[in-house]
Design an enzyme around this catalytic site. Structure first.
Site, mmCIF file in Angstrom:
data_model
loop_
_atom_site.group_PDB
_atom_site.id
_atom_site.type_symbol
_atom_site.label_atom_id
_atom_site.label_comp_id
_atom_site.label_asym_id
_atom_site.label_seq_id
_atom_site.Cartn_x
_atom_site.Cartn_y
_atom_site.Cartn_z
ATOM 1 N N ARG A 16 14.074 27.182 -18.159
ATOM 2 C CA ARG A 16 13.975 26.945 -19.597
ATOM 3 C C ARG A 16 13.689 25.483 -19.877
ATOM 4 N NH1 ARG A 16 18.716 27.800 -24.038
ATOM 5 N NH2 ARG A 16 19.426 25.862 -23.088
ATOM 6 N N THR A 22 12.033 22.636 -25.782
ATOM 7 C CA THR A 22 11.556 23.741 -26.623
ATOM 8 C C THR A 22 12.385 25.014 -26.498
ATOM 9 O OG1 THR A 22 10.067 24.581 -24.902
ATOM 10 C CG2 THR A 22 9.215 22.850 -26.362
ATOM 11 N N ASP A 70 26.452 37.226 -14.123
ATOM 12 C CA ASP A 70 25.301 36.527 -13.550
ATOM 13 C C ASP A 70 25.016 37.120 -12.176
ATOM 14 O OD1 ASP A 70 23.674 34.583 -12.076
ATOM 15 O OD2 ASP A 70 24.036 33.252 -13.782
ATOM 16 N N ASP A 89 24.423 34.587 -9.188
ATOM 17 C CA ASP A 89 25.649 33.916 -8.746
ATOM 18 C C ASP A 89 26.519 34.856 -7.925
ATOM 19 O OD1 ASP A 89 24.956 31.549 -9.903
ATOM 20 O OD2 ASP A 89 26.300 31.721 -11.628
#
Length: 244
Positions: free
Chosen positions: A137, A141, A235, A238
């Site tokens: 990411r 933005t 997750d 993970d």
């Protein structure tokens, strides 16, 4: 009862949902998005999903059942590939009219969680080439940004199994599809393989890329305020790689 293609009775964990709620969501997804292939909701599948959803499941057990589930997903995804008729002779010197794969395929994993699915693909497709795409990411933005790609030189001539176990907002997978299309891969030759999806993610994928096909083991209820799938798995990367 909602009629979901290729599935039996939909078994629902009463801790987080009701039969009507889950079946309503699945029926809506299947009706609106015919290119979504939902794995048959067998007791075995639901049992494996229960194990990997459980926050108390230790890493070794999580990996074992995730790997089993991934292999089943890959087998299901292979059914979406084109086949051609093929005649062979058995050891009894009798002709058998069967089929064989028609096209070359490759896998593309979205790093890092998607790498957990590579061994499952290799287990059922000997010699299958696998590429990688890293997307992060953009902190300015908040949009997904391509960081790295390493893909087969002839990828435009292949069917692509796009691997990522989770489809939440679908930002990463849509960016990955954008990369593949830029390199000449035909949209209808992309098969997105994932374990768990949110309705919002599915909707975004097919709004932007309606010809893509998607094979998933489960569709959950929604996303929470942190954009995690609910009830979800947590997750996945993970938990699989032990970096929690």
């Amino acid at each position: 009862m909602a009629q979901v293609p290729a599935s039996g009775k939909l078994l629902v964990d009463p801790r987080y949902s009701t039969n009507d709620q889950e079946e309503s969501i699945l029926q809506d997804i299947i009706t609106r998005f015919p290119n979504v292939v939902l794995m048959k909701q067998t007791a075995q599948l639901r049992a494996m999903m229960t194990i990997i959803r459980d926050k108390e499941t230790p890493k070794e057990e999580f990996v074992f059942y995730a790997d089993r589930l991934i292999r089943l997903l890959i087998e299901e995804a292979l059914n979406e590939l084109p086949f051609e008729k093929k005649e062979v002779t058995t050891p009894l010197d009798v002709s058998y009219h069967g089929v064989s794969f028609y096209s070359k395929i490759c896998g593309v994993s979205i790093v890092r969680a998607g790498e957990s699915m590579e061994s499952g693909l290799r287990a059922v497709c000997r010699g299958c080439r696998i590429g990688k795409i890293l997307i992060q990411r953009d902190e300015t933005t908040a949009e997904p940004k391509l960081i790295y790609e390493k893909l087969p030189a002839d990828i435009r001539d292949r069917w692509v199994m796009l691997l990522d176990p989770m489809c939440a907002t679908a930002g990463s997978v849509c960016k990955a599809i954008e990369v593949l299309l830029r390199l000449g891969v035909k949209e209808e030759r992309i098969i997105f393989v994932n374990i768990l999806a949110a309705p919002q993610g599915i909707e975004r994928v097919f709004k932007e890329y309606p010809k893509v096909r998607m094979v998933t083991a489960a569709v959950d209820i929604c996303l929470n305020s942190r954009y995690y799938i609910v009830p979800g798995i947590g997750d996945f990367g993970d938990r699989y790689f032990g970096t929690m």
